[in-house]
Design an enzyme around this catalytic site. Structure first.
Site, PDB file in Angstrom:
ATOM      1  N   LYS A   1       0.857  -1.182   0.000  1.00 17.88           N
ATOM      2  CA  LYS A   1       0.000   0.000   0.000  1.00 17.88           C
ATOM      3  C   LYS A   1       0.893   1.231   0.000  1.00 17.88           C
ATOM      4  O   LYS A   1       1.934   1.264   0.671  1.00 17.88           O
ATOM      5  CB  LYS A   1      -0.896  -0.014   1.240  1.00 17.88           C
TER       6      LYS A   1
ATOM      7  N   SER B   1      -9.633   2.228   3.133  1.00 15.76           N
ATOM      8  CA  SER B   1      -8.756   2.950   2.236  1.00 15.76           C
ATOM      9  C   SER B   1      -7.762   2.069   1.484  1.00 15.76           C
ATOM     10  O   SER B   1      -7.126   2.508   0.534  1.00 15.76           O
ATOM     11  CB  SER B   1      -7.973   4.000   3.032  1.00 15.76           C
TER      12      SER B   1
ATOM     13  N   SER C   1      -9.874  -0.147   7.372  1.00  9.84           N
ATOM     14  CA  SER C   1      -9.333   0.025   6.027  1.00  9.84           C
ATOM     15  C   SER C   1      -8.659  -1.206   5.437  1.00  9.84           C
ATOM     16  O   SER C   1      -8.286  -1.194   4.267  1.00  9.84           O
ATOM     17  CB  SER C   1      -8.346   1.201   6.003  1.00  9.84           C
TER      18      SER C   1
END
EC number: 6.3.5.7
Length: 498
Positions: free
Chosen positions: A79, A154, A178
């Site tokens: 990420k 997210s 997330s």
């Protein structure tokens, strides 16, 4: 060889060890898929293909020389919230569109030491603020199950990349759900460990008392393999805690080896009516209850527990998280690094325009609300009061765990919704209603797939554990996955060959 991306992490490890394929062949297979199909998904922000190929060749040579590291030569991706030395680290924001970190995050270093190969940096909601991955400066991410729908957020890029068959596993971060919510939306397993289990050094901060890194994969075993090198005490992170170092993969194998016809005999699963109340989609509720029924059939006992009303938890979270964000993001001022406006009139103009132009609407919204909560005259009424309620939320979890071993709930109140539905902020925030309490309490939790809607979109079940009980959660999900096939279903994009 055209379906290497459908193999589990364990199968990839076995294939590499048995010389069924090389790390270079495996890496090239994933790169080929990314190049051919990611234009439909937009899961990557930065590609590191050439570096990955070089590392894959080196991994193959090390294996020939007797290197026994199990994850040696297995691809993955990070990420884009984790700093990577010499590689663009954007956090999905215009503010950091040109930021190249001078150092690696601790988990990046640890995963490198395990021999894994990073294929790049994954798209995300800007500064991890969002639940649909539509706030990214680099464009929305599409759900591989239906590209007209959101992947969740997210960590939407991480979830989409795994679900699309671009990487077998990926890192994510979880401040209020997330990892778990996008795992649910994309038919994956994703785990948020106990707060302090994984170092936050080099992870760009959103809300420091809530943020925690974790792993995402198709199965609990996939998650265990990636989480293993991530954990451990780090003196560079003041919130990192020294604790026993489990062997997650071994724990899962031991659990499976000792399981009989009733693998969950003696396991008490807490179910709170607060998690099955208004706002829960009918199909999601049906899938969650069917999964709980399966747990019962396999020997588990369902116990009714009481937890804090999720609406109170939601209000507490959206007071504290933006307050911490307003403080953390004050460092982005156009002076030291990141986006800088052109031709500022003076210092105040530099600050104002750099931040107004560099941050997107959702980030600005949370900074403003957080600054308000911390302002004179409101600090006691809002921020301090929310901290007191947070302690009560922790107490409610402690009381619930006195009567059960794990707590189960739907991961999200709905399946993935359509891109561009333009939900108002309050409605979007309700998507985290079942996950944020875990972050406020610092508990470990995971999401596992438990079915599909009539429209073919995945549904997840959340399992919440007691502190440091990641092995319990992973083993519980792993044993469930030994008796079901939800985790073996593949997205539309994953089924495409190139």
């Amino acid at each position: 060889m055209s379906e290497l991306h459908l193999l589990s992490t364990q199968q990839l490890i076995t294939g590499l060890q048995d010389k069924q394929f090389s790390s270079l062949e495996l890496t090239d297979h994933y790169i080929k898929r990314i190049n051919a199909l990611d234009s439909k998904i937009n899961s990557f922000i930065t590609h590191t293909s050439e570096t990955a190929r070089t590392q894959a060749k080196a991994a193959d040579e090390m294996r020939v020389q007797g290197d026994k590291r199990p994850l040696l030569g297995v691809p993955m991706a990070h990420k884009d919230i984790f700093c990577t030395q010499g590689v663009l680290t954007t956090c999905g924001s215009k503010m950091l569109h040109n930021f190249i970190s001078p150092y690696d995050a601790t988990i990046v270093t640890n995963i490198d030491k395990a021999g894994m190969i990073s294929l790049g940096k994954l798209n995300m909601d800007e500064f991890a603020m969002g639940s649909d991955n539509e706030s990214s400066y680099y464009g929305a991410v599409h759900n591989p199950w239906n590209i007209g729908h959101v992947p969740g957020g997210s960590s939407g890029g991480s979830a989409a990349a795994v679900a699309a068959g671009f990487v077998p596993v990926a890192t994510g971060s979880d401040t209020g759900g997330s990892i778990r919510q996008p795992a649910s939306f994309c038919g994956l397993t994703g785990i948020k460990p106990t707060y302090g289990r994984v170092s936050r050094f080099g992870m760009i901060a959103y809300a420091s008392s809530l943020d925690q890194a974790g792993s995402m994969g198709r199965s609990a075993m996939d998650c265990a393999y990636l989480l293993q090198p991530m954990i451990g005490h780090d003196p560079r992170d003041a919130t990192s805690i020294k604790y026993d170092m489990p062997d997650y993969v071994q724990d899962l194998n031991d659990a499976a080896a000792s399981a009989g016809d009733k693998p969950f005999a003696g396991l008490r699963i807490g179910v709170a009516k607060e998690y099955f109340s208004k706002g829960l989609d009918t199909e999601v509720e049906q899938a969650a209850r069917a999964a709980l029924k399966k747990y019962e059939e396999l020997g588990a006992t369902i116990v009714e527990v009481t937890i804090t009303d999720p609406e109170i938890t939601l209000a507490t979270y959206y007071m504290l998280a933006p307050a911490e964000a307003s403080s953390n993001l004050s460092r982005f001022d156009g002076v030291r690094f990141g986006y800088r406006c052109e031709n500022p009139k003076d210092l105040i103009d530099l600050y104002t325009r750099s931040r107004s132009e560099g941050f997107g609407p959702e980030v600005q919204r949370r900074i403003l609300s957080g600054t308000y909560a911390l302002s004179a005259g409101y600090f006691d009424a809002y921020y301090i009061k929310a901290q007191k309620v947070r302690r009560l939320i922790v107490k409610d979890f402690e009381d619930a765990f006195a009567n059960c071993d794990v707590i189960a709930s739907p991961t999200a109140p709905t399946a993935a919704y359509k891109l561009g539905e333009d939900l108002d902020p309050a409605t979007m925030y309700l998507g985290d209603v079942y996950t944020i309490g875990v972050n406020l309490a610092g508990l470990p939790a995971l999401s596992q797939p438990v079915g599909l809607t009539s429209a073919g979109l995945p549904i997840g079940l959340q399992l919440i554990g007691q502190y440091w009980q990641e092995s319990k959660l992973l083993s519980t999900a792993h044993l469930f996955q030994q008796h079901t096939d939800h985790h073996l279903q593949h997205s539309t994009i994953a089924k495409e060959t190139v």
